[in-house]
Design a protein around this motif. Structure first.
Motif, mmCIF file in Angstrom:
data_model
loop_
_atom_site.group_PDB
_atom_site.id
_atom_site.type_symbol
_atom_site.label_atom_id
_atom_site.label_comp_id
_atom_site.label_asym_id
_atom_site.label_seq_id
_atom_site.Cartn_x
_atom_site.Cartn_y
_atom_site.Cartn_z
ATOM 1 N N VAL A 69 -5.335 8.212 17.693
ATOM 2 C CA VAL A 69 -6.183 7.339 16.880
ATOM 3 C C VAL A 69 -5.393 6.973 15.632
ATOM 4 N N ILE A 70 -4.935 5.741 15.576
ATOM 5 C CA ILE A 70 -4.077 5.307 14.471
ATOM 6 C C ILE A 70 -4.791 5.465 13.129
ATOM 7 N N ASN A 71 -6.095 5.188 13.104
ATOM 8 C CA ASN A 71 -6.863 5.320 11.857
ATOM 9 C C ASN A 71 -6.673 6.701 11.236
ATOM 10 N N ASN A 72 -6.833 7.738 12.062
ATOM 11 C CA ASN A 72 -6.778 9.110 11.558
ATOM 12 C C ASN A 72 -5.398 9.463 11.002
ATOM 13 N N ILE A 96 -9.057 0.131 5.955
ATOM 14 C CA ILE A 96 -8.873 0.610 7.324
ATOM 15 C C ILE A 96 -10.163 0.384 8.114
ATOM 16 N N THR A 97 -10.037 -0.308 9.219
ATOM 17 C CA THR A 97 -11.202 -0.611 10.036
ATOM 18 C C THR A 97 -11.927 0.659 10.492
ATOM 19 N N ARG A 98 -13.236 0.563 10.641
ATOM 20 C CA ARG A 98 -14.014 1.688 11.157
ATOM 21 C C ARG A 98 -13.898 1.790 12.668
ATOM 22 N N LYS A 99 -13.457 0.712 13.267
ATOM 23 C CA LYS A 99 -13.247 0.722 14.721
ATOM 24 C C LYS A 99 -12.062 1.618 15.057
ATOM 25 N N LYS A 100 -12.218 2.520 16.014
ATOM 26 C CA LYS A 100 -11.120 3.399 16.389
ATOM 27 C C LYS A 100 -10.037 2.608 17.112
ATOM 28 N N ILE A 101 -8.835 2.637 16.549
ATOM 29 C CA ILE A 101 -7.702 1.968 17.180
ATOM 30 C C ILE A 101 -6.910 3.031 17.936
ATOM 31 N N LEU A 108 4.222 12.244 16.519
ATOM 32 C CA LEU A 108 5.199 12.641 15.501
ATOM 33 C C LEU A 108 5.959 11.428 14.981
ATOM 34 N N MET A 109 6.354 10.546 15.887
ATOM 35 C CA MET A 109 7.061 9.336 15.479
ATOM 36 C C MET A 109 6.175 8.437 14.627
ATOM 37 N N LEU A 110 4.900 8.320 15.018
ATOM 38 C CA LEU A 110 3.977 7.473 14.264
ATOM 39 C C LEU A 110 3.823 7.980 12.835
ATOM 40 N N LYS A 111 3.721 9.292 12.675
ATOM 41 C CA LYS A 111 3.627 9.861 11.331
ATOM 42 C C LYS A 111 4.875 9.547 10.513
ATOM 43 N N ARG A 112 6.025 9.685 11.146
ATOM 44 C CA ARG A 112 7.285 9.414 10.435
ATOM 45 C C ARG A 112 7.356 7.945 10.014
ATOM 46 N N ILE A 113 6.893 7.066 10.869
ATOM 47 C CA ILE A 113 6.883 5.625 10.550
ATOM 48 C C ILE A 113 6.054 5.365 9.296
ATOM 49 N N PHE A 114 4.819 5.875 9.296
ATOM 50 C CA PHE A 114 3.930 5.658 8.155
ATOM 51 C C PHE A 114 4.468 6.326 6.889
ATOM 52 N N GLU A 115 5.008 7.531 7.035
ATOM 53 C CA GLU A 115 5.530 8.252 5.872
ATOM 54 C C GLU A 115 6.665 7.475 5.203
ATOM 55 N N ASN A 116 7.583 6.973 5.998
ATOM 56 C CA ASN A 116 8.726 6.254 5.436
ATOM 57 C C ASN A 116 8.317 4.971 4.730
ATOM 58 N N ILE A 117 7.432 4.207 5.372
ATOM 59 C CA ILE A 117 7.036 2.924 4.785
ATOM 60 C C ILE A 117 6.230 3.134 3.509
ATOM 61 N N ILE A 118 5.290 4.064 3.548
ATOM 62 C CA ILE A 118 4.459 4.308 2.371
ATOM 63 C C ILE A 118 5.285 4.893 1.231
ATOM 64 N N PHE A 119 6.215 5.795 1.560
ATOM 65 C CA PHE A 119 7.088 6.357 0.522
ATOM 66 C C PHE A 119 7.903 5.259 -0.151
ATOM 67 N N ASN A 120 8.448 4.346 0.649
ATOM 68 C CA ASN A 120 9.226 3.244 0.078
ATOM 69 C C ASN A 120 8.353 2.322 -0.764
ATOM 70 N N ALA A 121 7.117 2.093 -0.316
ATOM 71 C CA ALA A 121 6.197 1.246 -1.076
ATOM 72 C C ALA A 121 5.904 1.858 -2.446
ATOM 73 N N ILE A 122 5.775 3.185 -2.480
ATOM 74 C CA ILE A 122 5.524 3.875 -3.754
ATOM 75 C C ILE A 122 6.773 3.867 -4.624
ATOM 76 N N LYS A 123 7.907 4.191 -4.018
ATOM 77 C CA LYS A 123 9.152 4.324 -4.778
ATOM 78 C C LYS A 123 9.617 3.007 -5.375
ATOM 79 N N ILE A 139 -1.141 -3.231 11.635
ATOM 80 C CA ILE A 139 -0.938 -2.429 10.428
ATOM 81 C C ILE A 139 -0.091 -3.245 9.455
ATOM 82 N N GLU A 140 -0.571 -3.387 8.227
ATOM 83 C CA GLU A 140 0.191 -4.115 7.215
ATOM 84 C C GLU A 140 0.207 -3.311 5.922
ATOM 85 N N ILE A 141 1.403 -3.087 5.416
ATOM 86 C CA ILE A 141 1.571 -2.365 4.150
ATOM 87 C C ILE A 141 2.346 -3.273 3.206
ATOM 88 N N THR A 142 1.747 -3.585 2.067
ATOM 89 C CA THR A 142 2.378 -4.494 1.120
ATOM 90 C C THR A 142 2.539 -3.818 -0.232
#
Length: 205
Positions: A69-72, A96-101, A108-123, A139-142
């Motif tokens: 579940v990508i949302n979680n 984040i949509t309430r609909k379960k995606i 593990l890879m999905l977590k790493r993807i989100f971690e890297n992008i969000i970390f870069n967005a913060i940094k 998924i869009e992170i700006t």
């Protein structure tokens, strides 16, 4: 092995540069020495990035796909970065949509993807970070940043690409992100407009 072999002569070069610096040098000689020192540091950084990159890819040789579940996962990663958001003075806008995606992916890879992008967005972000997951699973992170342009964004997923004058290691993270997304059958794109960097990810399955 190559990165390890390169470290020894580079360390020796830096050592001799330090010794030279202790001598009485002319202004011009100091200028040349600083240039050599800066370039040697860049080479050491690139060597370290090569090591980190190769080890990171090696870690993800085998995919273990299952329904996730990508949302979680996205929510968990956002929460784990709360202190970083707070330290940077950024209040993320989360939609984040309430609909379960549900997708068939390596968790593990999905977590790493989100971690890297969000970390870069913060940094590298300034005061705005938006995190969106649509009903269609997009998924869009700006984040706002003045450190990019249209040309540099085209290179943002290249190995060893560096946002800040090719001297930071964030390029490694985004290069890995691209590979991990594609390993899971997805696509990732980056756009830059009005000082906003937008990274979009779509998973097909």
């Amino acid at each position: 092995n190559i990165s390890h072999d390169l470290r020894t002569p580079l360390t020796a070069i830096r050592g001799y540069l330090d010794l030279i610096e202790q001598n009485n040098l002319t202004i011009k000689q100091k200028e040349y020495l600083k240039y050599i020192d800066d370039k040697s540091k860049d080479l050491i950084d690139l060597t370290e990035q090569l090591f980190v990159f190769s080890k990171s890819i090696e870690t993800y040789n085998v995919l273990t796909k299952k329904e996730v579940v990508i949302n979680n996962i996205l929510e968990d990663v956002i929460c784990s970065h709360y202190s970083l958001f707070k330290d940077k003075g950024i209040e993320p806008v989360i939609n984040i949509t309430r609909k379960k995606i549900i997708k068939f992916l390596d968790e593990l890879m999905l977590k790493r993807i989100f971690e890297n992008i969000i970390f870069n967005a913060i940094k590298y972000g300034e005061d705005i970070v938006n995190i969106i997951l649509t009903d269609d699973g997009v998924i869009e992170i700006t984040n706002k940043t003045k450190k990019l342009d249209a040309v540099s964004v085209e290179k943002i997923f290249n190995r060893y690409y560096t946002i800040e004058n090719a001297k930071k290691a964030n390029g490694i993270g985004l290069s890995i992100v691209k590979q991990l997304v594609e390993l899971n059958g997805g696509s990732i794109t980056a756009k830059y407009f009005d000082n906003i960097l937008a990274i979009t990810i779509i998973f097909q399955s």
